[in-house]
Enzyme design. Structure first.
Site, PDB file in Angstrom:
ATOM      1  N   HIS A   1      -8.978  -2.338   7.172  1.00  0.00           N
ATOM      2  CA  HIS A   1      -7.949  -2.678   6.194  1.00  0.00           C
ATOM      3  C   HIS A   1      -6.878  -3.468   6.909  1.00  0.00           C
ATOM      4  O   HIS A   1      -6.414  -3.084   7.986  1.00  0.00           O
ATOM      5  CB  HIS A   1      -7.309  -1.454   5.545  1.00  0.00           C
ATOM      6  CG  HIS A   1      -6.193  -1.853   4.619  1.00  0.00           C
ATOM      7  ND1 HIS A   1      -6.430  -2.316   3.355  1.00  0.00           N
ATOM      8  CD2 HIS A   1      -4.844  -1.932   4.809  1.00  0.00           C
ATOM      9  CE1 HIS A   1      -5.281  -2.644   2.785  1.00  0.00           C
ATOM     10  NE2 HIS A   1      -4.305  -2.424   3.653  1.00  0.00           N
TER      11      HIS A   1
ATOM     12  N   ASP B   1      -4.721   5.506  -8.396  1.00  0.00           N
ATOM     13  CA  ASP B   1      -4.086   4.441  -7.619  1.00  0.00           C
ATOM     14  C   ASP B   1      -3.799   3.227  -8.500  1.00  0.00           C
ATOM     15  O   ASP B   1      -2.728   2.623  -8.401  1.00  0.00           O
ATOM     16  CB  ASP B   1      -4.982   4.036  -6.448  1.00  0.00           C
ATOM     17  CG  ASP B   1      -4.439   2.821  -5.715  1.00  0.00           C
ATOM     18  OD1 ASP B   1      -3.325   2.918  -5.169  1.00  0.00           O
ATOM     19  OD2 ASP B   1      -5.109   1.778  -5.713  1.00  0.00           O
TER      20      ASP B   1
ATOM     21  N   ARG C   1       4.557   1.119  -9.612  1.00  0.00           N
ATOM     22  CA  ARG C   1       5.349   0.805  -8.417  1.00  0.00           C
ATOM     23  C   ARG C   1       5.752  -0.654  -8.402  1.00  0.00           C
ATOM     24  O   ARG C   1       6.858  -1.003  -7.998  1.00  0.00           O
ATOM     25  CB  ARG C   1       4.548   1.146  -7.160  1.00  0.00           C
ATOM     26  CG  ARG C   1       4.364   2.631  -6.910  1.00  0.00           C
ATOM     27  CD  ARG C   1       3.344   2.879  -5.813  1.00  0.00           C
ATOM     28  NE  ARG C   1       3.710   2.191  -4.584  1.00  0.00           N
ATOM     29  CZ  ARG C   1       2.818   1.693  -3.722  1.00  0.00           C
ATOM     30  NH1 ARG C   1       1.527   1.793  -3.971  1.00  0.00           N
ATOM     31  NH2 ARG C   1       3.223   1.105  -2.623  1.00  0.00           N
TER      32      ARG C   1
ATOM     33  N   SER D   1      -2.180   4.744  -1.255  1.00  0.00           N
ATOM     34  CA  SER D   1      -2.876   3.687  -1.990  1.00  0.00           C
ATOM     35  C   SER D   1      -3.991   3.075  -1.140  1.00  0.00           C
ATOM     36  O   SER D   1      -5.135   2.928  -1.595  1.00  0.00           O
ATOM     37  CB  SER D   1      -1.881   2.612  -2.416  1.00  0.00           C
ATOM     38  OG  SER D   1      -2.537   1.558  -3.096  1.00  0.00           O
TER      39      SER D   1
ATOM     40  N   LYS E   1      -8.480   4.354  -1.404  1.00  0.00           N
ATOM     41  CA  LYS E   1      -9.548   3.391  -1.701  1.00  0.00           C
ATOM     42  C   LYS E   1     -10.534   3.284  -0.544  1.00  0.00           C
ATOM     43  O   LYS E   1     -11.750   3.201  -0.756  1.00  0.00           O
ATOM     44  CB  LYS E   1      -8.957   2.028  -2.024  1.00  0.00           C
ATOM     45  CG  LYS E   1      -8.179   1.985  -3.331  1.00  0.00           C
ATOM     46  CD  LYS E   1      -7.862   0.585  -3.767  1.00  0.00           C
ATOM     47  CE  LYS E   1      -6.824  -0.090  -2.896  1.00  0.00           C
ATOM     48  NZ  LYS E   1      -5.461   0.445  -3.102  1.00  0.00           N
TER      49      LYS E   1
END
Length: 410
Positions: free
Chosen positions: A82, A161, A168, A183, A187
């Site tokens: 990520h 999420d 948000r 978040s 995932k």
């Protein structure tokens, strides 16, 4: 449980239990908790923060709000990365097929760009026919056949999420490290991973502007990953100049094709190899060899074909998506190039139409910048520092004027 009391408790700096957090996320996902209450709780979390155990519980609750990708015991090891994003951050398109060449499975769930950071899905969708929305049966079919798949979040994965992020985004609670962590990690954990590498950026073109902010987020991400049983490693990297030599969707895909063939910019290749080494089972030298002899390029073509994309288009991206107006920004003096401001270039690319300010904004695949010069090189007056690809002549001239302020030569 009484939700207003839980909100009040967090507002006053209290610690929520795992049971309370699971209850709140469950009620919110089912529609039993109204948006205004979740917005109030998000704001309380923004100001009061969360302890590591609270963040882990929030991540777990969001993860279990929907389905997960399930694997068999004899399946290959699943890995992913990520990145917190950045200008020209195109590493996923090279990394996923490279890791798949190493007998690993890469079930990569990615996102779209919002703000000045480009999204992996936007780049992929510039490839004619490429499908980023697959159901879970199709995901497993592509993984079985190719070893990597690059998709958007499915309807069944982490619905909490999706709902919470939408709130948000419009309630000024995006920059909360516990909420960011939950978040991201919910995932990634839904992919059923064994290993995860986290590429956290800081600098003018990153979400986190300072190394201290980036380290705090990185620490939170790694802590949650370890708590959830996934080996997580970390790379902190500067984003004060763009990654590689291009920023803009089709332009970045064209650059990735060069990198997959072993001829991409050195900084992009180095980042890819750093990330791959963190989760792979082979040494860096072997990963570099796979890249240079074209293994990852062939794997990328297989993945594109398996997801409905045109393999023939990959080597023609710059002509398929050719902007009507292309102009050069040239050096006005000779000397050392010491600044190519990533944030300024990202803002310019956004205004050209390559990014989006709102989730519903359309994307122009053709526009952006390429041939971006790297800092640390000597330049002469008249040298090309970058090219701008624009939809209109006015946009071209405005962008060239703006970008003059992003360059410094001494």
């Amino acid at each position: 449980m009484h939700i207003p009391t839980l909100i009040e408790h967090k507002r006053d700096g209290g610690v929520l239990t795992s049971e309370e957090i699971h209850y709140v996320i469950g009620a919110f996902t089912r529609g039993e908790m109204p948006d205004y209450q979740m917005s109030a709780l998000a704001m309380a979390i923004f100001f009061r923060d969360m302890r590591p155990e609270e963040t882990a519980a929030l991540t777990e609750a969001m993860l279990h709000s929907g389905s997960m990708l399930l694997w068999n015991d004899h399946d290959p090891m699943r890995v992913d990365k990520h990145s917190t994003g950045g200008i020209g951050d195109k590493t996923s398109l090279v990394l996923a097929p490279l890791l798949a060449c190493d007998s690993l499975w890469v079930p990569m769930i990615s996102g779209r760009g919002l703000g000045i950071t480009g999204g992996t899905l936007d780049k992929l969708e510039s490839i004619p026919g490429f499908r980023t929305q697959l159901n879970e049966v199709e995901i497993h079919e592509v993984i079985d056949r190719v070893g990597c798949v690059m998709i958007g979040q499915t309807a069944g994965i982490c619905p909490a999420d999706k709902k919470l992020y939408a709130l948000r985004d419009v309630t000024a609670t995006v920059p909360s490290i516990p909420l960011i962590t939950a978040s991201i990690m919910s995932k990634k954990l839904a992919e059923g991973l064994n290993r995860l590498v986290l590429d956290v950026k800081y600098g003018s073109g990153a979400f986190m502007k300072t190394q201290e902010e980036a380290f705090r987020l990185a620490e939170s991400l790694v802590t949650v990953g370890q708590a959830m049983g996934v080996r997580s490693s970390l790379r902190l990297s500067e984003m004060n100049e763009p990654t590689g030599e291009s920023a803009g969707n089709a332009l970045e895909v064209a650059e990735c094709v060069r990198c997959l063939k072993g001829g991409g910019p050195q900084d992009l290749e180095n980042i890819v190899l750093d990330l791959a080494s963190a989760v792979s089972i082979s040494p860096r030298s072997e990963l570099a060899a796979m890249l240079h002899r074209g293994d990852a390029w062939r794997k990328f073509q297989q993945m594109v074909a398996a997801q409905g994309g045109s393999v023939e288009a990959l080597e023609k991206m710059a002509s398929i998506h050719r902007a009507p107006f292309i102009g050069e920004l040239k050096a006005t003096s000779s000397g050392m190039l010491i600044r190519v401001d990533a944030g300024g270039i990202g803002q310019a690319v956004l205004e050209l139409g390559a990014g989006r300010s709102k989730a519903a904004d359309p994307i122009d695949f053709a526009v952006g910048c390429d041939q971006i010069a790297k800092t640390g090189r000597q330049v002469q007056t008249g040298d090309v520092l970058l090219r701008v690809h624009a939809r209109t002549k006015g946009a071209l001239f405005r962008t060239l004027d703006h970008l003059q302020e992003c360059i410094e030569i001494v």
